[in-house]
Scaffold this active site. Structure first.
Site, PDB file in Angstrom:
ATOM      1  N   TYR A 154      -4.066   0.260  -0.451  1.00 17.13           N
ATOM      2  CA  TYR A 154      -3.482  -0.842   0.319  1.00 17.13           C
ATOM      3  C   TYR A 154      -3.136  -1.977  -0.651  1.00 17.13           C
ATOM      4  CZ  TYR A 154      -3.264  -4.631   3.847  1.00 17.13           C
ATOM      5  OH  TYR A 154      -2.887  -5.679   4.642  1.00 17.13           O
ATOM      6  N   LYS A 185       0.213   1.835   0.893  1.00 26.39           N
ATOM      7  CA  LYS A 185       0.650   0.882   1.908  1.00 26.39           C
ATOM      8  C   LYS A 185       1.082  -0.344   1.114  1.00 26.39           C
ATOM      9  CE  LYS A 185      -0.937  -1.947   5.639  1.00 26.39           C
ATOM     10  NZ  LYS A 185      -1.995  -2.923   5.811  1.00 26.39           N
TER      11      LYS A 185
HETATM   12  C1  LIG Z   1       0.119 -10.647   5.087  1.00 28.50           C
HETATM   13  C2  LIG Z   1       0.206  -9.788   6.294  1.00 28.50           C
HETATM   14  O1  LIG Z   1      -0.489  -9.991   7.274  1.00 28.50           O
HETATM   15  N1  LIG Z   1       1.090  -8.784   6.257  1.00 28.50           N
HETATM   16  C3  LIG Z   1       1.300  -7.906   7.407  1.00 28.50           C
HETATM   17  C4  LIG Z   1       2.743  -7.910   7.814  1.00 28.50           C
HETATM   18  O2  LIG Z   1       2.906  -7.014   8.901  1.00 28.50           O
HETATM   19  C5  LIG Z   1       3.170  -9.333   8.237  1.00 28.50           C
HETATM   20  O3  LIG Z   1       2.394  -9.716   9.368  1.00 28.50           O
HETATM   21  C6  LIG Z   1       4.654  -9.306   8.606  1.00 28.50           C
HETATM   22  O4  LIG Z   1       5.397  -8.841   7.510  1.00 28.50           O
HETATM   23  C7  LIG Z   1       5.132 -10.703   9.019  1.00 28.50           C
HETATM   24  O5  LIG Z   1       5.093 -11.569   7.897  1.00 28.50           O
HETATM   25  C8  LIG Z   1       0.850  -6.502   7.028  1.00 28.50           C
HETATM   26  O6  LIG Z   1       1.391  -6.106   5.786  1.00 28.50           O
HETATM   27  C9  LIG Z   1      -0.634  -6.471   6.964  1.00 28.50           C
HETATM   28  C10 LIG Z   1      -1.169  -5.207   7.483  1.00 28.50           C
HETATM   29  O7  LIG Z   1      -0.507  -4.217   7.562  1.00 28.50           O
HETATM   30  C11 LIG Z   1      -2.541  -5.221   8.010  1.00 28.50           C
HETATM   31  O8  LIG Z   1      -2.737  -5.990   8.946  1.00 28.50           O
HETATM   32  O9  LIG Z   1      -3.412  -4.521   7.501  1.00 28.50           O
END
Ligand SMILES: CC(=O)N[C@@H]([C@@H](O)[C@H](O)[C@H](O)CO)[C@@H](O)CC(=O)C(=O)O
Length: 318
Positions: A154, A185
């Site tokens: 990750y 990921k």
């Molecule tokens: C920093 C962060 O929370 N990144 C999110 C994104 O889905 C993010 O919410 C999205 O790109 C909006 O900025 C995901 O990469 C995190 C993720 O997959 C997780 O919750 O484990």
């Protein structure tokens, strides 16, 4: 920890469990008193499947406040997600990363016991690995606790602060060190590193799942096999429309959908967008009470949530 030999069955199950398409990084439902709320996970699964068309979940990750949960809470959540997913979802990926190697190994072994589809591990970010080899050694020790479970690294440098280890370099010879390694990921905006990974490791059949929802289309152009993100909890359907347009080579339609979603992203990112907002939006979208985030995260304000919902409805996202 030594690797036990893996059966051919385990090898073939890894091949068949290739992850493709959208994966929702789930929130962790909590009661108003801050306790985890397992009772709504079943409804949550049905919502993702029937309303958003999302068939794989990534649990106990960032959006789930995984590192703010106790080991026991993480085990209970993993068990409930796996139980409720039976006969409905294609896979449950359990994030087992921790600042503590022993805890990560315990969670990995538990994920194997409950037959999770895959595990994923974020780099320890307080006492950080000084170099690539130290990180690989940590990951290897965790993966060895679940020697038959597909393993995904990750990568989220914005939150770990580990910004000097490129994935292109980390993956060199990784399969010889972590035999269960299946992919990354990739939650970072660096599409040069991402594109090089997809290109250089095509023959190893690694899976690259993109994790910056607001620019997923760019990653699809670079060969992303799928995506893991928080917003697929409630705009998974629209994102699936973009994936379908891209797959049918209707790039103009795909771009229009991405730009429409970026109006939402641009607003929330510029006004503050953390798990508090995600839980509140998800509660409205799914009509399932997701509750507050756990300290130190803060609940979003009613005023801000109202503005977000009005915008999403005007964009046709809700
Ligand atoms: C920093 C962060 O929370 N990144 C999110 C994104 O889905 C993010 O919410 C999205 O790109 C909006 O900025 C995901 O990469 C995190 C993720 O997959 C997780 O919750 O484990």
């Amino acid at each position: 920890m030594e690797w036990s030999t893996r059966s051919n069955a385990a090898e073939s199950s890894m091949e068949s469990s290739k992850i493709r398409g959208l994966v929702a990084a789930t929130v962790t439902p909590m009661k108003e008193n801050g306790e985890i709320n397992l009772s709504v996970i079943g409804k949550y699964v049905d919502y993702l499947l029937n309303v958003q068309g999302v068939r794989i979940v990534f649990v106990n990750g960032t959006t789930a406040e995984g590192l703010s949960l106790t080991t026991e809470e993480r085990k209970q959540l993993a068990e409930e997600w796996v139980k409720q997913a039976v006969g409905k979802l294609d896979q449950v990926i359990v994030h087992v990363g921790s600042l503590c190697l022993k805890e990560a190994q315990e969670l990995a072994a538990h994920a194997a016991e409950i037959k999770a589809g895959a595990i994923s591990v974020v780099a320890p970010s307080f006492l950080k690995p000084p170099n690539k080899d130290a990180l690989i050694s940590f990951l290897r020790e965790v993966a060895a606790a679940a020697p038959s479970v597909p393993f995904y690294y990750y990568h989220i440098p914005k939150l770990t602060g580990i910004t000097t280890i490129r994935m292109e370099d980390l993956l060199v010879g990784i399969k010889s060190k972590i035999p269960t390694f299946q992919g990354v990921k990739f939650s970072d905006t660096d599409l040069l590193d991402f594109g090089q990974c997809v290109h250089k490791y095509e023959s190893e059949k690694f899976t690259f799942l993109y994790g910056v929802d607001e620019q997923l289309l760019g990653a699809l152009a670079m060969g992303a096999h799928g995506a893991i993100g928080s917003t697929y909890n409630y705009i998974g359907k629209t994102t699936n429309d973009m994936l379908a347009a891209f797959k049918s080579k209707d790039f103009e339609k795909a771009r229009k959908i991405q730009c429409l979603m970026q109006e939402f992203f641009s607003y929330v990112i510029s006004h503050g967008f953390m798990v508090g907002e995600t839980k509140a939006i998800m509660s409205v979208a799914s009509n399932i009470p997701m509750g507050p985030p756990r300290l130190p995260l803060q609940e979003t304000s009613n005023e801000y949530l109202t503005q977000i919902i009005v915008l999403m409805k005007s964009l046709g996202l809700l």
